[in-house]
Scaffold this motif. Structure first.
Motif, PDB file in Angstrom:
ATOM      1  N   ALA A 125       0.854  -1.196   0.000  1.00  0.00           N
ATOM      2  CA  ALA A 125       0.000   0.000   0.000  1.00  0.00           C
ATOM      3  C   ALA A 125       0.888   1.244   0.000  1.00  0.00           C
ATOM      4  CB  ALA A 125      -0.897  -0.005   1.227  1.00  0.00           C
ATOM      5  N   ILE A 126       0.412   2.304  -0.666  1.00  0.00           N
ATOM      6  CA  ILE A 126       1.108   3.592  -0.659  1.00  0.00           C
ATOM      7  C   ILE A 126       0.399   4.511   0.330  1.00  0.00           C
ATOM      8  CG2 ILE A 126       1.826   5.588  -2.002  1.00  0.00           C
ATOM      9  CD1 ILE A 126       1.835   3.854  -4.486  1.00  0.00           C
ATOM     10  N   VAL A 127       1.139   4.967   1.343  1.00  0.00           N
ATOM     11  CA  VAL A 127       0.584   5.866   2.350  1.00  0.00           C
ATOM     12  C   VAL A 127       1.430   7.139   2.402  1.00  0.00           C
ATOM     13  CG1 VAL A 127      -0.285   3.915   3.695  1.00  0.00           C
ATOM     14  CG2 VAL A 127       1.945   4.899   4.255  1.00  0.00           C
ATOM     15  N   ASP A 128       0.969   8.136   3.145  1.00  0.00           N
ATOM     16  CA  ASP A 128       1.675   9.412   3.212  1.00  0.00           C
ATOM     17  C   ASP A 128       3.082   9.248   3.782  1.00  0.00           C
ATOM     18  OD1 ASP A 128      -0.576  10.587   2.213  1.00  0.00           O
ATOM     19  OD2 ASP A 128      -1.208  11.492   4.118  1.00  0.00           O
ATOM     20  N   THR A 129       3.980  10.155   3.371  1.00  0.00           N
ATOM     21  CA  THR A 129       5.355  10.171   3.876  1.00  0.00           C
ATOM     22  C   THR A 129       5.360  10.298   5.400  1.00  0.00           C
ATOM     23  OG1 THR A 129       5.947  11.327   1.836  1.00  0.00           O
ATOM     24  CG2 THR A 129       7.592  11.304   3.611  1.00  0.00           C
TER      25      THR A 129
END
Length: 515
Positions: free
Chosen positions: A218-222
């Motif tokens: 999954a791509i999540v916020d930095t």
């Protein structure tokens, strides 16, 4: 009576880089109060193959965090930020977290044939448009595809539904944070699998490489939406690719701000604001960071893949005892004031792992030219330093052309302490370069992002921590700079015929002609 230790709140910035793993601890003012480092071992089982042991890298993270914290009496670890190598990848078992492949590094070139095969398909133009990245084995996608095609353990895990495969941050976070499987956009943007406009892995692009998108994290916020408890004694608040963490820490938070980080490779990044930009001039787009309450940050980048590697190469040959002696030798050669002699000095193309922006020649190898019987080791040291500076100037020229203005330059990283290199860099770029007082800005950046995630800092406060008390001014006359840059470009443009595949093809053709 027992003396009570005054608690010291610290934030850990973990920089898991190519050459080493470093953890720096920063207090609430951003001062570095402790540091611990472990050298990384890179194996080269074949020419162009660069591998590391994933478990060893993980152990280095654990050891350096604990060592740094133990070295500060009364330290209370408040939070952790993690920076990763960017394009390097690893496969591992989703159930156990155990590696199923080595860490295959960003500098590795084994996946060139996969890139060539994808380039020959109708999908090639779409991939470059969607991701903003030209097809090249530098990015993660081709190495992920190579592992799926060539490592039986990886293929078997994919078939059974137990495979995790992605950039190194996914592995570290999975092991340190209870099985979480995620990455951030700054890292995902460097895989050549993420759609530039919506910050999501693109199914059609993944399929073109033979990758099932369900294998990816999954791509999540930095700055993570929720901190992740870890085995290191404090939550993980932020995760970012190394170059973008350094961009924030160097105060490059406004459009047009540019930084040069000199490490194993040398990477030049420019903040271009809140919208993605598909640059020309051989540059690549990359995501910067996502911070709650702040505009999104996008950047453009150009990379010099061999920087400190080239300095270390000279040392390994016995031509210098260490990097500091390379500096001294190069400075001695640079002191020659005779213009005609300077224009005959040897030239070195630092391309042990191909050439990046703006040339993009993945098959390139290092080239040393213009040798004479009179060439000294001082000349060779200068040629290596000069080659690094010219390659950085190539990228800066491209950024200037993209921006339509001269970029304001700031520098950090270990080689920014090399006075001969920094003077040569200012001369070849024709402008001042501000050198950061603190060289480890990747660690400083992710530690600051962790503090932001905890609500203890904001982006402007992180940028304000950057200090530049040394600025190197150019001394080379403009006419001479133009002549030396023109000589360099002629040299680089003459070297494609010297690339190993080109030489082999030419030899085969001539052999067949004789028959």
């Amino acid at each position: 009576m027992v003396a009570h230790q005054t608690p010291v709140r610290v934030w850990a910035g973990v920089d898991q880089g190519t050459t080493s793993t470093r953890t720096n601890l920063y207090d609430d003012s951003g001062t570095c109060v402790a540091s611990a480092r472990r050298q990384s071992l890179t194996r080269h089982p074949r020419p162009g193959w660069d591998e590391q042991d994933g478990n060893a890298l993980l152990a280095a993270i654990e050891d350096t965090v604990r060592e740094a914290v133990a070295s500060v009496p009364g330290a209370e670890l408040a939070g952790i930020g993690l920076a990763n190598q960017g394009e390097s990848i690893i496969a591992f078992d989703r159930r156990t977290g155990e590696p199923l492949s080595p860490a295959i590094l960003w500098s590795d070139r084994r996946a060139g044939a996969i890139v060539d095969s994808v380039r020959a398909t109708p999908s090639a133009a779409r991939i470059e448009d969607v991701t903003g990245l030209r097809l090249d084995p530098y990015y993660s996608a081709a190495r992920i595809a190579w592992a799926l095609q060539n490592l039986p353990e990886v293929a078997a895990a994919a078939a059974s539904g137990t495979l995790a495969i992605g950039t190194l941050d996914t592995f570290f976070i999975h092991r340190l944070a209870g099985g979480a499987y995620l990455t951030d956009p700054s890292t995902a943007s460097r895989t050549q699998l993420m759609a530039l406009d919506d910050l999501r892995f693109d199914p059609a692009t993944a399929a073109a490489f033979g990758i099932d998108i369900d294998l990816l994290p999954a791509i999540v916020d930095t700055v993570l939406p929720e901190p992740l408890p870890t085995t290191l004694g404090a939550p993980l608040y932020a995760s970012a690719a190394d170059q973008l963490a350094a961009l924030a820490a160097l105060g490059a938070i406004a459009p047009g701000d540019t930084k040069i980080t000199y490490g194993t490779g040398c990477f030049i990044d420019t903040n271009v604001g809140a919208q993605p930009r598909r640059p020309g001039h051989g540059l690549m787009p990359t995501y910067g960071w996502t911070v709650s309450g702040e505009p999104k940050a996008w950047a453009i980048e150009g990379g010099v893949f061999s920087a400190a590697t080239a300095i270390d190469w000279l040392v390994s040959l016995g031509l210098a005892q260490d990097a500091s002696q390379v500096t001294a030798l190069a400075a001695a050669a640079a002191a020659v004031s005779n213009h005609d002699l300077r224009m005959q000095h040897p030239l070195f193309l630092p391309s042990f792992t191909g050439i990046g922006a703006p040339w993009w020649r993945p098959e390139a190898a290092g080239v040393l030219a213009c040798l004479r019987a009179s060439t000294t080791r001082e000349d060779l040291a200068f040629a290596v330093v000069d080659g690094i500076a010219h390659r950085v100037a190539d990228v800066v020229d491209s950024i200037d052309a993209e921006l339509g203005a001269a970029a304001v330059l700031r520098a950090d990283g270990g080689l920014s302490a090399n006075k001969a290199l920094m003077q040569r860099q200012a001369d070849l770029c024709g402008r001042p370069i501000a050198i950061a007082d603190h060289h480890d800005n990747t660690a400083a950046g992710v530690a600051g992002l962790a503090a932001i995630g905890a609500g203890e800092l904001d982006l402007a406060g992180l940028a304000a921590r950057a200090k530049f008390t040394c600025t190197v001014e150019p001394t080379l006359p403009e006419s001479q700079r133009n002549l030396e840059r023109a000589r360099w470009r002629e040299f680089v443009e003459a070297t494609p015929a010297l690339e190993p595949p080109a030489l082999t093809t030419a030899a085969q053709r001539r052999s067949e002609e004789r028959i």
